[in-house]
Each structure stands twice: as C-alpha cells, then as structure tokens.
Design a protein around this motif. Sequence first.
Motif, PDB file in Angstrom:
ATOM      1  N   MET A 117       0.244  14.770  -5.348  1.00 45.10           N
ATOM      2  CA  MET A 117       0.338  13.759  -4.244  1.00 45.10           C
ATOM      3  C   MET A 117       1.721  13.801  -3.921  1.00 45.10           C
ATOM      4  O   MET A 117       2.026  13.115  -2.902  1.00 45.10           O
ATOM      5  CB  MET A 117       0.176  12.393  -4.928  1.00 45.10           C
ATOM      6  CG  MET A 117      -1.473  12.245  -5.197  1.00 45.10           C
ATOM      7  SD  MET A 117      -1.763  10.746  -5.809  1.00 45.10           S
ATOM      8  CE  MET A 117      -1.024  10.579  -7.366  1.00 45.10           C
ATOM      9  N   GLY A 118       2.864  14.848  -4.167  1.00 42.94           N
ATOM     10  CA  GLY A 118       4.084  14.748  -3.787  1.00 42.94           C
ATOM     11  C   GLY A 118       4.879  13.756  -4.362  1.00 42.94           C
ATOM     12  O   GLY A 118       5.999  13.212  -3.804  1.00 42.94           O
TER      13      GLY A 118
ATOM     14  N   THR B 102       0.771  -1.262   0.135  1.00 39.81           N
ATOM     15  CA  THR B 102       0.112  -0.058   0.086  1.00 39.81           C
ATOM     16  C   THR B 102       0.874   1.107   0.177  1.00 39.81           C
ATOM     17  O   THR B 102       2.099   1.259   0.624  1.00 39.81           O
ATOM     18  CB  THR B 102      -0.846   0.110   1.114  1.00 39.81           C
ATOM     19  OG1 THR B 102      -0.139  -0.063   2.363  1.00 39.81           O
ATOM     20  CG2 THR B 102      -1.825  -1.166   1.225  1.00 39.81           C
ATOM     21  N   VAL B 103       0.286   2.225  -0.449  1.00 42.40           N
ATOM     22  CA  VAL B 103       0.852   3.540  -0.580  1.00 42.40           C
ATOM     23  C   VAL B 103      -0.102   4.689   0.104  1.00 42.40           C
ATOM     24  O   VAL B 103      -1.225   4.460  -0.099  1.00 42.40           O
ATOM     25  CB  VAL B 103       1.331   3.993  -1.946  1.00 42.40           C
ATOM     26  CG1 VAL B 103       2.630   3.058  -2.465  1.00 42.40           C
ATOM     27  CG2 VAL B 103       0.359   3.746  -3.024  1.00 42.40           C
ATOM     28  N   THR B 104       0.547   5.780   0.324  1.00 35.74           N
ATOM     29  CA  THR B 104      -0.196   6.975   0.562  1.00 35.74           C
ATOM     30  C   THR B 104      -0.456   7.818  -0.511  1.00 35.74           C
ATOM     31  O   THR B 104       0.355   8.563  -1.051  1.00 35.74           O
ATOM     32  CB  THR B 104       0.534   7.786   1.928  1.00 35.74           C
ATOM     33  OG1 THR B 104       0.610   6.779   2.859  1.00 35.74           O
ATOM     34  CG2 THR B 104      -0.386   8.729   2.465  1.00 35.74           C
ATOM     35  N   ALA B 105      -1.616   7.674  -0.910  1.00 38.59           N
ATOM     36  CA  ALA B 105      -2.003   8.594  -2.174  1.00 38.59           C
ATOM     37  C   ALA B 105      -3.529   8.975  -2.372  1.00 38.59           C
ATOM     38  O   ALA B 105      -4.182   8.283  -1.614  1.00 38.59           O
ATOM     39  CB  ALA B 105      -1.587   7.773  -3.320  1.00 38.59           C
ATOM     40  N   ASP B 106      -3.703   9.847  -3.244  1.00 35.46           N
ATOM     41  CA  ASP B 106      -5.186  10.271  -3.686  1.00 35.46           C
ATOM     42  C   ASP B 106      -5.615   9.051  -4.688  1.00 35.46           C
ATOM     43  O   ASP B 106      -5.113   9.229  -5.663  1.00 35.46           O
ATOM     44  CB  ASP B 106      -4.985  11.746  -4.365  1.00 35.46           C
ATOM     45  CG  ASP B 106      -6.499  12.134  -4.957  1.00 35.46           C
ATOM     46  OD1 ASP B 106      -6.795  13.187  -5.516  1.00 35.46           O
ATOM     47  OD2 ASP B 106      -7.502  11.357  -4.629  1.00 35.46           O
ATOM     48  N   PRO B 107      -6.570   8.525  -4.281  1.00 36.46           N
ATOM     49  CA  PRO B 107      -6.957   7.515  -5.107  1.00 36.46           C
ATOM     50  C   PRO B 107      -7.341   7.399  -6.552  1.00 36.46           C
ATOM     51  O   PRO B 107      -7.197   7.052  -7.440  1.00 36.46           O
ATOM     52  CB  PRO B 107      -7.978   6.523  -4.316  1.00 36.46           C
ATOM     53  CG  PRO B 107      -8.624   7.455  -3.131  1.00 36.46           C
ATOM     54  CD  PRO B 107      -7.416   8.286  -3.003  1.00 36.46           C
ATOM     55  N   ASN B 108      -8.190   8.887  -6.544  1.00 39.95           N
ATOM     56  CA  ASN B 108      -8.776   9.131  -7.693  1.00 39.95           C
ATOM     57  C   ASN B 108      -7.452   9.870  -8.493  1.00 39.95           C
ATOM     58  O   ASN B 108      -7.621   9.439  -9.947  1.00 39.95           O
ATOM     59  CB  ASN B 108      -9.680  10.279  -7.621  1.00 39.95           C
ATOM     60  CG  ASN B 108     -10.926   9.591  -7.017  1.00 39.95           C
ATOM     61  OD1 ASN B 108     -11.230   8.448  -7.322  1.00 39.95           O
ATOM     62  ND2 ASN B 108     -11.718  10.459  -6.264  1.00 39.95           N
TER      63      ASN B 108
ATOM     64  N   VAL C  12       5.539   7.209  -6.082  1.00 42.69           N
ATOM     65  CA  VAL C  12       4.433   7.336  -5.051  1.00 42.69           C
ATOM     66  C   VAL C  12       4.883   7.285  -3.540  1.00 42.69           C
ATOM     67  O   VAL C  12       5.505   6.260  -3.135  1.00 42.69           O
ATOM     68  CB  VAL C  12       3.032   6.466  -5.218  1.00 42.69           C
ATOM     69  CG1 VAL C  12       1.903   6.958  -4.458  1.00 42.69           C
ATOM     70  CG2 VAL C  12       2.925   6.462  -6.944  1.00 42.69           C
ATOM     71  N   PRO C  13       4.835   8.221  -2.648  1.00 41.54           N
ATOM     72  CA  PRO C  13       5.161   8.159  -1.192  1.00 41.54           C
ATOM     73  C   PRO C  13       4.555   7.163  -0.690  1.00 41.54           C
ATOM     74  O   PRO C  13       3.401   6.675  -0.884  1.00 41.54           O
ATOM     75  CB  PRO C  13       4.942   9.470  -0.902  1.00 41.54           C
ATOM     76  CG  PRO C  13       4.569  10.531  -1.925  1.00 41.54           C
ATOM     77  CD  PRO C  13       3.953   9.510  -3.070  1.00 41.54           C
TER      78      PRO C  13
END
Length: 889
Positions: free
Chosen positions: A867-868, A776-782, A887-888
């Motif tokens: 998303m950085g 898993t990653v920390t992100a905006d899913p859309n 992706v962070p």
Amino acid sequence: MSRDESPNQPAKTTKELETISELLVSIVERVNDGFVALDKNWRYVYVNRTAAQMLNREKPEDLIGKHIWTEYPEGVGQPFYHAYYKAAETQETVYLEEYYEPWDRWFENRIYPSPDGLTIYFTEITERKRAERTRFVAEERLRLAVKAANVGLWDWDLRTNQVYFSSEWKRQIGYEDHEISNDFSEWQSRVHPEDLESALRTIQEFIAHPYPNYQNEFRFRHKDGSYRWIMAQADLLFDETGKAIRMLGSHIDVTARKQADETLRENQRQLDALMDNLPGLVYRCSNDPDWTTRFVSDGCRQLTGYAPEDFTDNAQLAFANIIHPDDRERVWAEVQDTLANDATYQITYRITTADGEVKWVWEHGTGVWNAAGELLFLEGLVLDVTERKRAEEKLHESEQRFSRIFHASPVAIALSRPADARLVDVNEAMEVLTGYSRSELLGHTSHELNLYGKPQIRQSNIQEIHRRGRFNNVELQLRRKSGEIRDVLLSSELIELGGEKTVLSMVIDITERKQIQAALQESEERLRLFIEHAPASLAMFDREMRYLAASHRWLMDYNLGECDIIGRSHYEIFPEIPDRWREVHRRGLAGEVQKVDEDDFLRADGTVQWLRWEVRPWYRADGVIGGIVIFTEDVTERKQAVEEIRQLNADLEQRVAERTVELEAKNRELETFTYSVSHDLKAPLRGIDGYSRLLLEDYLDQVDEEGRSFLQNIRIAADQMNQLIDDLLAYSRLERRPLQSERVNPQKLTQSLVAERAAEIKAREVTVTLSIPDTTVTADPNGLAMALRNLLDNALKFTKQAEKAVIEFGGREADSSCILWVRDNGIGFDMKYHDRILEMFQRLHRAEDYPGTGIGLAIVHKAMQRMGGRVWAESEAGQGATFYLEVPK
C-alpha cells in the motif's frame, strides 16, 4: 614509697605491678563479662549491655525493674537458682560453673551478696566446656591406646640405624603402616629444614650426655605436605659397658598447644598495644581531694606532659594540682554525688599541662567496692576533648552569624521542625512576602495558613526532605494573607541548628519575572508559529547557526521529516554544505542581504538540488545582529521536469513490457506453489491427523501412557503444520491479489475487527480502548484489515500472562499520512530483534508458550509495503509492545 631505680629505666614496685594487674583484670572483666544487680525482691536494678545480649534482650532497659524468675521461669529449680538463694541466705560469695539446660549453654557465675541484694558477674563458657570435654575424651583414648598397644612409639637401634615406628606413629602423619620403612632416614627426611640441625644436635647431646626427661620439639611433615609440631620424649638403653645402644620414645602432636601459646601471646600483645595507644590515660586512684593515683597508664605523657610515675602516690604532684582552679570544686562535688548514687560519672573539665597549655578533658569513671560495700578506689578513662570544645565554640559563633544573616536577608526564610513542619522562626522578608506577622506564622504549618495551594505539592516536598535532605527551586504559587497569589521558587534543606535537626526554607518571589518571561515567550511563540506555518522554506538561526525555528516546508524540501532540529547546528544537519555557503552565512551575520535566483546544491548522497534563496540578518532589541533568516525555494523539479518527461516517455513502453512479463511469470509460479501447498502438503497432513485420531479413539486401551502422549504430539504437530500452510497460502494470496486503492475509514474498520474478537476479549476480560480519529486514508481495505487483524491477534496472544490485559488502538494525523498503532502490556521484546520479527518464520518465544507460525507480522509487513506504507515497533522486554502503521492519506 621506696623503689630501685636505674639511670635508664625506673623499676616498678611489687605494689605497682599488682595495681596494674588488678586494673587490667578489671577492664577485661567489664568489657567481656555480663554484669547484673538484683534487689532483695529479685528485681533487676542494673544490667550492662553484655548481660542484656547474653540474656537474649535487645537492650538493658528491657529487664530493669522486672522479676528475674518471671522473665526466666525455666530457671526455677536449676543449679543457678539454688546458688542465688544460697548466696542471699548465707551472705557468702558463691562461684559456680554449671550447665543451663533450658538454653543448652554453660555459664560461669560469680555471685556477690549484700544486704540490698545480689551482684552477679557471669560469662558464657559453653565453647570452653565443650573443648575441655573433647580434650578429655581424646586424652583418655590416647592413654588407653598407648597402654594397650604401644601406639605412637618408636624404638631406634643406634647400632644399625634401624627404627621401629608404631602404626599410630605413622597414622599421626597420615601414612599407612606399609608406607614408611624402618630406617632413621625416614624420620630425618620429614623434619622441617629449619628445625633439623637443632633436633639432631639435641639428640646427639642427649646420647653423649644422658639426662632425665628428654624432650625435643620440632616441626614434622605430614603426608599432605603440612607441618605439625611434635614433642619427642625418649630414654636410652645401654649395654654392659655403659654405651647407649637403643633410644626409645614417643611422638606427641603439640600443634594445638603451640597455636594456643601463640594466640595467648598475641592477645597479651594486643592488650598491651590497646593500653599504649588509648587516646588518653587509664587510671586507678583513691577517693580523696588529691585524687591520689595508684596507677596511671603511659597515655598520661601525651595528655598531660607528665610521666606516670610523677603522679603515682603523689610522688611529684597530685592529679588535683593540674585540674583548673575554677573546675576543682565542681569536679569533686560531681564525683561524690555520683558515687552516693552508686553510678558512673562523666565530667568535662580543664587541666593545665606540664608546658602550661590548658586542655579540655572528658572523664568517665566508676567506683570499685568490696563485698562489704566499702569503696576501695576509683578507676576510669580521661580523654582529650579540646578540639571538640573548640568546634562547639566555633559552631556557636557560626550560629550567631547565621542569625544575623537570617534576619537581614532580603530573601524570605523560614525554619520549621521536620517532625510536624511547624514554623519555629521566620525573618522579616517572610513577613513582607506572606502578609502575616511573625506571631501569626510561628507555631503553624504552611498547610494551616493555606500558603501553598495544592496539598499534594506540600506532601511531595516533605517526602523529598525526608528522602534526600533537600530540594531546590520548586516553582509553585503562594497565597498571601490578603488572598493575592504570587509565583515563587521554594528551596528547602535539612540542617542542624543548635544541635537539632531543622528544615531551612527559602522563598523567592518571581511573579514579575514570570510576567516578563510570559510576554517574551508569547512574542517568541508568535514568531515561531509564523515561521513554522509559512508557505515557504524558511529557517531562523542564531549567531552559531543553531536552529531557532523552521517551517514545515523547510523540513519537507530538505527531507528532514519529523526530525527535531531546534537547537542543533545547521552544519550538523547538513555536513555536506560547501565553503561557499558558509561564506554566505558569515556575510549575512555581518549584516549583508544576499539572494540568488538559481543555484545548485550538491547533497551528501551525490544528488544535485537546485535552489532559489535569500539570506537576511535579524536584529535583537538592542540593535545587535542575533542571527540570520534563510529563505529557499527548491526549483530542482522545475529544472529536471523537461528531462524527466522526455526520459520517462522513452522508457515507459519498455518498462511496461518487461513488467508484464515478470508479473505473468510470478503469477504462474505462485499458482504452482499454491496448488502444491493445497494438495501435495495438506493431503498427507489430513491422513496423519485422521489416523492418529482413530488410534486414540479406537485403540486407546491398547496403547500405554507414553504411546498416547506420542499420538497426541503427532496431532499437535499436524495441526501446527496445517496452520503454517494456511498462513503461507494467505501470504501468497496477498502477493497475487490485485491491489485496490480506495478511501477507507480506519476508525470504523478497527471497530469491526474488535467486534470479530468480542467473544475472546470478553472471556479473558481484556480492556480494549479505541482513540483513532474519524478520518479517511487511501488504502487497500482488505490489506489494511488483514494488517490490523494480525496485530490484534498478536496483542491478544502475548498478553495472556498479564494480570490485567490492556490493548489500545490509537491514531493521529500527519501532513501526508495517518499513523495508527496497536499497544499492549504483554511480554514485549528486546529492540535488537526489531527487524528480525518482521521477517518470515522469525520467532522470539517458544511455540509451547506462545503458539504461532512466525508469519503473521510478515503478512503485516507485506500488506503495508504493497500500500506504500510502512510498519515499525517500539518495545522493551517485560514492558509490552507498540506496533505502528503509517498509511498514506
């Protein structure tokens, strides 16, 4: 023989001149003429190479033993056919120049019969015949033209200096009739400056003292600036007192004849030069034990030290006298045996020169017979091959030395045939290494003996030998007779040994060395892993301050990221290091242990980094310092924490207020833009598309083909504009939409996106592979879904021309992020356009070939930026492309 001689140059007799002439003709005919011999059954028994080429065969052997009329049935009934039978029946020599219709070529044949068949010399004369025909037609036309219209004539009035030039005279030099006036100066101005004085003198002498058959040759300028050779012929008319008053004549262009004469002289010069510069001598002699010489070329002087006239008719000595006594009988026997078989002879023997030197010579000769089959004389060529013989002797000595080294070498050596790789010789070291005896190895291949395990390696080595002639230090495993496996280095080279191509292979046993290296590498690997995974900033250097190992924390603390620094200089990585730090390193390499709890380090970008560090030397097994180990801890954050907290608190409220105002203004602008695009732009487009569709549906029969094409283009353009507006709206909504940050599984997200495009993927038979880790990653899913969807659509679009489209989704985990990629085998792009393709409206290909608006990759870039994360690509034109998303975590 008697001859007239002068003190400086002996005169050549008529007989000698005739001999030279005959020999030159014989040499030229053998070089340029086709020569074949037929037996009584009309089968070829001899064909020289020139004849084979003229008869459309690659080599003489293609005709030997074959029936002439079976090979060339189209010749039956032709003039040559009748001439061959006539010569065979009458036993008389036949000379024939005839056109051979099946090949559209002319041939000159000289047919010499004998009881055993025919000997035929022939030369293709097609070009000569065509030239003769062309010349005949031209001359006939000229004769008729001159007779009918006085073409090419001139009439010079010596009293008035006026000249009549006929129209043909003017056309010969490129002028029309009106372009040259009737004045003697017109002729005089066109004569070549180098020829003018001589031409005028000849005219004046002729006028003063007339004589029959006046001719005057000179170069005459054409209108195009070139010069032609002209032959002027003329006669004089006299008055009643006998004074010349008129000169009448003609101009004949003799340029071609002049060029032909020059070519003939050049050919003769080349022939003379060839005879003078042959690296040996050409001879004609009688077939007697003395080899009585009738002619010998001037190359005799350099080869034997004697003058040609010393051998002619045995004037001073016979040629047999200079043949080495041990070789005379053999030379006589070989020549007689060859002549008995009607063949050419090639002999190598020794001669003794005038100064006593012994030379090796190679002689190539043949007999010359008359029509009755009587041997007239021998003729041929003798060359100096002393250096070649010496080289052969040196080669033999070299091969003997090779044999001694071969068997005494401690390195295992084998010799094998290139054709089938079978062993032809091995040395004792090879027997020891393999465990097989010499008799067990010879005649076998390494494959049959199962010496080298993998057959593909053996095949690769064989291909390398045939391609490059060698390969070096190929590491592989050798299986001994006992089954024991040994690590070896194999090198092979294609050499010439004893005149034959041979593969020389050397095998070095490196088993013990590999074991030592493995142990050393294991130890070094443990040390490297210890340093890399140490929970501190730690780096190990050699004495040149080159990196041997570095911890992950070191790379993070000094912002080196994924940079490969192993083997690079510390001073290359950090050029800003001050001299005081270099002094610390020098003292550490001298054996001193140093440490500081707090020290400032000014970076190249102007920032200050606060460090706690320790430097220690490390020692090799022999006790010598091998380099230093540096431990550092970045305490910059601790030093700056208090100041940053204070400053942050002071600025926070101001920045929040300013940011709120900016965001509100931007949202209002975006809302206005969205409304304008949705209503003001799309409404007219719907009208354009609708009315053009109605025109095509309701008024199709009233519009011609060009009009229908225009309407179709309008609909396509409207559709493209509509797509562009939709993409712009998507880009603006992405900017305005609130950013959500939550845990997203990239693997499952990608699977759902591929399922959305399943129909297109199946219809186009695209191969799609997924190798993304289940994480898993920390992100905006859309936002992440939009980025991956656009990359998938991009890959599908640019693989349409691929024979078998392949798209790969992949991923790997890094320390603080997850790297995802989409790879295709499409058309790719040049990396110099890398930054450009991520901008709005940037396209590298025509819309007609690959439809689109140029906004898709800009949406990907914007989504990752929000998303950085980041996006980048790798590609090569024609080799596909790979797009990466970081992706962070």
